[in-house]
Design an enzyme around this catalytic site. Structure first.
Site, PDB file in Angstrom:
ATOM      1  CB  THR A 167      -0.979  -0.008   1.182  1.00  0.00           C
ATOM      2  OG1 THR A 167      -2.038  -0.916   0.881  1.00  0.00           O
ATOM      3  CG2 THR A 167      -1.577   1.372   1.420  1.00  0.00           C
ATOM      4  CG  ASN A 220       6.661  -6.152  10.751  1.00  0.00           C
ATOM      5  OD1 ASN A 220       6.808  -7.340  11.053  1.00  0.00           O
ATOM      6  ND2 ASN A 220       5.999  -5.774   9.675  1.00  0.00           N
ATOM      7  CG  LEU A 221       1.109  -3.312  12.625  1.00  0.00           C
ATOM      8  CD1 LEU A 221       0.809  -2.997  14.081  1.00  0.00           C
ATOM      9  CD2 LEU A 221       0.573  -2.210  11.725  1.00  0.00           C
ATOM     10  CB  CYS A 222       2.116  -7.581   9.519  1.00  0.00           C
ATOM     11  SG  CYS A 222       0.936  -6.251   9.229  1.00  0.00           S
ATOM     12  CD  GLU A 234       5.395  -8.451   7.356  1.00  0.00           C
ATOM     13  OE1 GLU A 234       5.269  -7.501   6.575  1.00  0.00           O
ATOM     14  OE2 GLU A 234       4.920  -8.433   8.504  1.00  0.00           O
ATOM     15  CG  ASN A 269       0.022  -9.874   1.113  1.00  0.00           C
ATOM     16  OD1 ASN A 269       0.503  -8.756   1.012  1.00  0.00           O
ATOM     17  ND2 ASN A 269       0.761 -10.963   1.042  1.00  0.00           N
ATOM     18  CB  THR A 270      -5.998  -8.929   5.223  1.00  0.00           C
ATOM     19  OG1 THR A 270      -5.137  -9.601   6.145  1.00  0.00           O
ATOM     20  CG2 THR A 270      -7.433  -9.363   5.453  1.00  0.00           C
ATOM     21  CB  SER A 271      -6.769  -4.872   2.266  1.00  0.00           C
ATOM     22  OG  SER A 271      -7.401  -4.799   3.531  1.00  0.00           O
ATOM     23  CB  SER A 272      -2.851  -5.899  -1.137  1.00  0.00           C
ATOM     24  OG  SER A 272      -2.150  -6.869  -0.399  1.00  0.00           O
TER      25      SER A 272
END
Length: 755
Positions: free
Chosen positions: A216, A448-450, A452, A620-623
């Site tokens: 994003t 990090n936030l996700c 990975e 990658n939930t949204s992308s």
């Protein structure tokens, strides 16, 4: 096969001769049934749907004064209403109709659609919507690039993907292929002048054909002036006011630019510690976490969404019990932080004691630092274990501020919080640091936030900073993988030179380590197309061996061309070790094609490697919706479901459901030990991390068909988490649960990070 057309639909026999239609430009005209039929047939072309049923559904919605947009929106509603597990392709019809709306709106607004890309660039630069860097290219070059645009690729999106693309990523008066082409040209602008158009065309086709997904921050910010392109940041805070408030400011800068940030607070003294020589004066880490919490809310990424911050603390810290309670409803509300995402940084020694049901000691980092000269937060592996045993031997003598607790009971409290809130995330510190290629320059404090992306962090000096893309496995064939990996690595290395890091420590990190994260999405689709499951670990391993090899090889080739990253000398790479700092012997034992790894190790020692970390798999939930594939490398939650959006329910389904229905396992009822084993298999070939969510169904009989009254127990979840650690997974992201067949979701933080 497309269904046989039935006799003429009701639309022709319905009395529509006097209906006045209002066009998008405000003019009126008589309703033209032929035009509606033409659009319907265009939207249904090549899909296993019957266009006549869509026409028939529209007849009751026509009235005098109807607008062309209302007709189009009604067609979309009809298509969405007919979407089902047996006819999932109606969602593509709805997506095409949404794109048709976009095309018409842009034509009305600016006077033309596709066809004059050089003019579009000029107008967008004049409107201050495109960065002037795009004018590196001449008008002739822009006109040539415009000939690459393939308008047909706009038709590939289902409704969810089309809506997300237009609402989240496109600028005013911009069409999808223009956005992708502009990104490709900017990404190639740092190439040699004689090469940049060639490279730009390769970038464009990979992005526009949805083989490579830009994160994003890149897709949303690259075209705009002074946009920050990095997805992931990690900072650490020292135990002093200057560091605390400096990193809070840096967190605000990251949030302003749309990045997700991890903040490690393990060095900060605990509750009851000394301040200015006075015992019991410290309020511990929670008050500072609350400031980070409020910063995330206040600096809301330009009004688009609240900031996203994960706060990490090491498992030995005395404030861990309060840290676990800071998002509960009970207790002092002044010591709550509901808008951050907690993570616990866990050592192997703690996990061993959990398994053995032994005692664990929580200590104050300030007392340990001042009395024993040990900065516990910087240690891992054997160094940590030696120091920790020394600390425990000094209890009640040198160390007076501590708490003993049964390790298994503490882990149960962690699990209880995870089932209730989805968090804390778990970062396995020793596993992460053993795989760190830059052990000669420091250590990795957390994730990090996700969960990975991570690398070395030094408070106030180096803050982890990473750019991400993902390869869409659903759209990429095995023969294409080497080239797509090479393009992905090149895109991200170019991004490092294009981005504007939001503060000095992140720029230092970018310049020193050139960390990137090439990830994957659509693994569930890749498996389904080949009639494989998540039990086929050998096939999964070889796929990711290919992925890991070609990404690493691409970075080595870039080092030949551009030079190695500046901290390469002394790194594990320089010693001949490869992915995850593993010795070459491991690859000779585990790789399917051993000789190429021998050659790669030799080449890296000779030429260096361009990027210190290369691969990282984001959620990658949204992308993935924009890409038209399943998210990340996890199974699809369900074969078909409706997601609740602001304007109603939107159908979500995997891309190949029609042809491979039985080969899509549903994660909501899949034994999560299979997921853990599959992720652990992939992790061997990924040098950074994998965003691994675990989804537990708490309903009766789901995992135990022969025992309909039996449901999942805490012991089952415990054993799955232990398996994740023992198998070499580096982190556990969200724990999600299904209760009463209702998906209980936590907040979607990955929008702010990788997506």
């Amino acid at each position: 096969m497309q269904q046989t057309l039935s006799p003429q639909p009701n639309l022709l026999t319905h009395n529509t001769s006097n209906i006045q239609v209002i066009r998008r430009d405000g003019s009126t005209t008589l309703l033209n049934i032929a035009k509606i039929r033409s659009v319907v047939e265009w939207a249904c072309e090549g899909k296993e749907v019957n266009p006549i049923t869509l026409e028939a559904g529209l007849t009751t919605r026509l009235k005098n004064g109807v607008t062309t947009r209302e007709i189009q929106d009604n067609l979309i509603d009809c298509a969405l209403g007919m979407c089902s597990p047996s006819e999932p392709e109606w969602r593509y019809v709805a997506g095409r109709l949404h794109i048709w709306n976009l095309w018409k709106d842009v034509i009305v607004s600016r006077g033309y659609g596709y066809g004059d890309y050089a003019k579009t660039v000029r107008l967008q630069v004049e409107a201050n919507q495109y960065d002037r860097q795009i004018l590196t290219y001449s008008t002739e070059e822009l006109s040539l690039a415009g000939t690459w645009i393939n308008q047909e690729w706009d038709k590939d999106y289902d409704y969810a993907g089309a809506v997300l693309l237009t609402k989240r990523y496109l600028l005013p008066d911009e069409l999808p292929q223009e956005a992708f082409l502009t990104c490709a040209l900017l990404l190639a602008s740092v190439e040699a002048p004689q090469q940049r158009l060639i490279v730009a065309q390769q970038f464009y086709e990979a992005i526009a054909r949805r083989k490579i997904s830009l994160a994003t921050p890149i897709l949303a910010n690259l075209r705009i002036p002074n946009g920050s392109l990095s997805s992931c940041f990690i900072t650490a805070i020292d135990d002093n006011l200057e560091s605390i408030f400096g990193e809070i400011t840096n967190t605000a800068r990251i949030s302003k630019n749309g990045g997700g940030v991890g903040v490690n607070v393990s060095r900060i003294r605990s509750t009851g510690s000394w301040v200015m020589g006075k015992k019991n004066a410290s309020g511990g880490v929670v008050p500072w976490i609350k400031l980070l919490n409020d910063t995330a809310i206040a600096v809301n990424q330009g009004g688009r969404r609240a900031g996203a911050v994960t706060v990490g603390v090491d498992i030995w810290h005395l404030d861990v019990p309060e840290f676990l309670e800071m998002q509960t409803e009970n207790g002092d509300q002044r010591r709550k932080a509901y808008d951050v995402f907690p993570q616990l940084v866990i050592t192997d020694e703690f996990m061993r004691r959990v398994v053995a049901k032994q005692e664990w000691t929580l200590v104050d980092p300030y007392e340990v630092r001042t009395k024993l000269g040990i900065e516990l937060a910087t240690l891992w592996g054997e160094q940590f274990e030696t120091a920790y045993r020394q600390i425990e031997s000094e209890l009640d003598q040198t160390i007076t501020l501590y708490k003993k607790i049964n390790a298994r009971e503490l882990f149960k409290e962690i699990m209880r919080s995870q089932v209730e809130t989805g968090m804390p995330y778990l970062a396995f510190k020793d596993t992460i640091n053993r795989a760190n290629p830059n052990q000669h320059e420091g250590y990795i404090p957390g994730v990090n936030l996700c969960c990975e992306s991570f690398s070395n962090v030094k408070p106030g000096v180096e803050s982890h900073c990473c750019n991400l893309v993902s390869i869409n496995l659903a759209n990429t064939e095995e023969t294409e993988l080497p080239n797509i990996c090479q393009l992905a690595v090149r895109i991200l290395d170019n991004t490092i030179d294009l981005t504007n890091p939001p503060f000095a420590a992140s720029k230092n990190h970018n310049d020193k380590y050139r960390t990137i994260g090439v990830g994957c999405m659509g693994l569930a689709d890749w498996l389904a197309k080949r009639r494989l499951t998540y039990d086929h670990l050998s096939e999964i391993s070889y796929l990711f061996e290919e992925f890991g090899y070609w990404c690493t090889h691409a970075s080595m080739e870039l080092a030949k061309e551009r030079g190695a990253y500046s901290a390469f000398a002394g790194s594990e790479w320089s010693k001949g070790k490869l992915i995850g700092a593993k010795p070459l012997e491991w690859f000779l034992e585990n790789a399917r094609d051993q000789e190429r790894w021998v050659n790669l190790s030799q080449d890296i020692q000779t030429h260096g490697i361009r990027n210190s970390h290369i691969s990282a798999i984001a959620p990658n939930t949204s992308s993935s919706l924009v890409q038209g594939c399943t998210a990340s490398v996890l199974p699809a939650y369900s074969k078909f479901f409706y997601d609740k959006w602001a304007k109603g329910a939107v159908p979500i389904a995997p891309p190949f459901l029609q042809d491979f229905f039985w080969f899509y396992p549903e994660n909501k009822s899949l034994d999560q030990r299979k997921v853990v084993k599959a992720v652990a298999t992939m992790q061997k070939w990924i040098d950074t991390g994998i965003s691994m969510e675990l989804l537990f169904n708490l309903n009766q009989g789901v995992y135990f068909p022969n025992e309909p009254e039996r449901c999942l127990k805490a012991k089952d979840i415990y054993e799955t988490l232990i398996l994740a650690w023992e198998s070499g997974c580096k982190a556990v992201y969200y724990i999600r649960t299904v209760q009463k067949d209702d998906f209980k979701e936590s907040n979607d933080t990955c929008v702010a990070c990788a997506n």
